[in-house]
Design an enzyme around this catalytic site. Structure first.
Site, PDB file in Angstrom:
ATOM      1  N   MET A   1      32.839 -83.016 -74.509  1.00 26.60           N
ATOM      2  CA  MET A   1      33.489 -81.924 -75.372  1.00 26.60           C
ATOM      3  C   MET A   1      34.749 -81.963 -75.115  1.00 26.60           C
ATOM      4  O   MET A   1      35.182 -82.201 -74.032  1.00 26.60           O
ATOM      5  CB  MET A   1      32.709 -80.596 -75.153  1.00 26.60           C
ATOM      6  N   PRO A   2      35.579 -81.478 -75.983  1.00 26.13           N
ATOM      7  CA  PRO A   2      36.940 -81.162 -75.738  1.00 26.13           C
ATOM      8  C   PRO A   2      37.180 -80.140 -74.586  1.00 26.13           C
ATOM      9  O   PRO A   2      36.390 -79.143 -74.667  1.00 26.13           O
ATOM     10  CB  PRO A   2      37.653 -80.918 -76.879  1.00 26.13           C
ATOM     11  N   ALA A   3      38.071 -80.280 -73.840  1.00 27.46           N
ATOM     12  CA  ALA A   3      38.254 -79.291 -72.727  1.00 27.46           C
ATOM     13  C   ALA A   3      38.745 -78.332 -73.139  1.00 27.46           C
ATOM     14  O   ALA A   3      38.845 -76.869 -72.731  1.00 27.46           O
ATOM     15  CB  ALA A   3      39.284 -80.055 -71.480  1.00 27.46           C
ATOM     16  N   LEU A   4      39.981 -78.241 -74.211  1.00 27.32           N
ATOM     17  CA  LEU A   4      40.787 -77.190 -74.951  1.00 27.32           C
ATOM     18  C   LEU A   4      40.123 -76.870 -76.041  1.00 27.32           C
ATOM     19  O   LEU A   4      39.782 -78.027 -77.119  1.00 27.32           O
ATOM     20  CB  LEU A   4      42.210 -77.510 -74.803  1.00 27.32           C
ATOM     21  N   GLY A   5      39.663 -75.852 -76.472  1.00 27.86           N
ATOM     22  CA  GLY A   5      39.372 -75.268 -78.043  1.00 27.86           C
ATOM     23  C   GLY A   5      40.135 -74.322 -78.265  1.00 27.86           C
ATOM     24  O   GLY A   5      41.244 -73.622 -77.936  1.00 27.86           O
TER      25      GLY A   5
ATOM     26  N   HIS B   1      25.182 -64.805 -76.109  1.00 26.29           N
ATOM     27  CA  HIS B   1      26.407 -64.005 -75.968  1.00 26.29           C
ATOM     28  C   HIS B   1      26.488 -63.171 -74.758  1.00 26.29           C
ATOM     29  O   HIS B   1      27.476 -63.069 -74.332  1.00 26.29           O
ATOM     30  CB  HIS B   1      26.738 -63.236 -77.510  1.00 26.29           C
TER      31      HIS B   1
ATOM     32  N   LYS C   1      27.420 -68.283 -80.916  1.00 25.75           N
ATOM     33  CA  LYS C   1      27.052 -67.613 -80.024  1.00 25.75           C
ATOM     34  C   LYS C   1      25.784 -66.603 -80.707  1.00 25.75           C
ATOM     35  O   LYS C   1      26.086 -66.149 -81.753  1.00 25.75           O
ATOM     36  CB  LYS C   1      27.684 -66.719 -79.255  1.00 25.75           C
TER      37      LYS C   1
ATOM     38  N   ASP D   1      35.478 -72.453 -81.380  1.00 16.20           N
ATOM     39  CA  ASP D   1      34.494 -71.581 -80.809  1.00 16.20           C
ATOM     40  C   ASP D   1      34.279 -70.085 -81.722  1.00 16.20           C
ATOM     41  O   ASP D   1      35.218 -69.526 -81.900  1.00 16.20           O
ATOM     42  CB  ASP D   1      34.785 -71.145 -79.232  1.00 16.20           C
TER      43      ASP D   1
ATOM     44  N   TYR E   1      31.111 -62.080 -84.386  1.00 19.17           N
ATOM     45  CA  TYR E   1      32.613 -62.080 -84.906  1.00 19.17           C
ATOM     46  C   TYR E   1      32.696 -61.838 -86.465  1.00 19.17           C
ATOM     47  O   TYR E   1      33.767 -61.648 -86.853  1.00 19.17           O
ATOM     48  CB  TYR E   1      33.347 -63.618 -84.467  1.00 19.17           C
TER      49      TYR E   1
END
Length: 292
Positions: free
Chosen positions: A13-17, A107, A74, A44, A49
């Site tokens: 997975m990408p480290a930064l999202g 969550h 989540k 994310d 949300y």
């Protein structure tokens, strides 16, 4: 250039999202579209949300192949329980407009009704076994919550998403995660919670962080995100402003020195900015996640 992390089940997975917490539903599609144009590939969101539909709209309009994206969402506590969580997956994927999630997370630990939490996680295990999710995880789990979950389930969570920023870095939580092979993912990674809750001092105004930023010709936010990445964490900063979204992604062209990383580590106050996970119950947070 971006950086990636490999989860405990081999998924990359990408480290930064890019996170969309508190992004108004009617602004979400445009904000996520900006993030995708800038280069983010990890998004994310969460059922709670109430903006998963906007994320899905941005995904569809991006022109990107689904395989290029890492989408995580989540399950809220009102949807805990085995069958309820399976249905929560259906609600989320329907709103997102995708068939498979890259990462599905519980969550909150909800320790006062942990039996429901365990049943919810067992539903995540089923979804993983069936290939409907590629990885499963948790959020806001303290070491005792994680230990209790591991005693009653089979699959070790791939991720524990918790509050981590220079003023509250939760080293004991990170150590517990690491001991089980669980990746720590930082929410509020640049300390937004510290000024959102009116604590009187923002990480963005910290003299230590500011001095490091000047040394590298970067902003305090960029320094904090670089700190997370070099410490081996995933981070999911949030902004609805395109220039800030771009700024937060421009963190792959510099390195912090060891002494700088340690100076930021020392800023930890031990004071939580967000709510105590033990206090999150369906009695206090009565949010019901809509079907559409």
């Amino acid at each position: 250039m971006t950086e990636t992390l490999t989860l405990n089940n081999g998924i990359t997975m990408p480290a930064l999202g890019y996170g969309v917490y508190q992004t108004p539903p009617d602004e979400t599609a445009a904000a996520v579209a900006s993030a995708l144009r800038i280069g983010y590939r990890l998004i994310d969101t969460a059922g709670a949300y109430l903006n998963e539909r906007g994320v899905g709209e941005a995904i569809r309009s991006s022109g990107l192949d689904r395989s290029e994206l890492f989408i995580e969402t989540k399950v809220w506590i009102s949807d805990y329980g085995y069958d309820e969580t399976l249905h929560a997956f259906e609600k989320s994927t329907r709103k997102l407009g995708i068939d498979q999630l890259d990462l599905l997370i519980l969550h909150q630990p909800m320790p006062k009704r942990f039996d429901a939490t365990v049943q919810a996680y067992r539903a995540l295990e089923t979804l993983l076994a069936e290939g409907r999710v590629r990885a499963i995880g948790v959020s806001n789990f303290m070491p005792d919550h994680l230990a209790a979950l591991l005693e009653q389930t089979t699959v070790v969570p791939a991720v524990n998403q918790v509050e981590v920023h220079p003023y509250f870095s939760q080293p004991e939580v990170q150590a517990a995660n690491a001991s089980h092979g669980v990746l720590t993912q930082a929410w509020s990674p640049i300390g937004g919670i510290t000024f959102y809750r009116g604590t009187g001092h923002s990480t963005l105004d910290d003299d230590v962080i500011g001095g490091i930023a000047v040394n590298h010709g970067k902003t305090p936010a960029q320094v904090m995100l670089r700190w997370h990445l070099q410490r081996g964490r995933s981070a999911i900063p949030k902004s609805v402003h395109e220039h800030r979204i771009a700024e937060n992604f421009d963190v792959f062209d510099f390195e912090l020195a060891g002494a700088e990383l340690e100076a930021i580590d020392r800023l930890d106050t031990g004071v939580r900015g967000g709510p105590d996970p033990a206090d999150i119950t369906t009695d206090v947070f009565k949010l019901a996640i809509p079907e559409e």
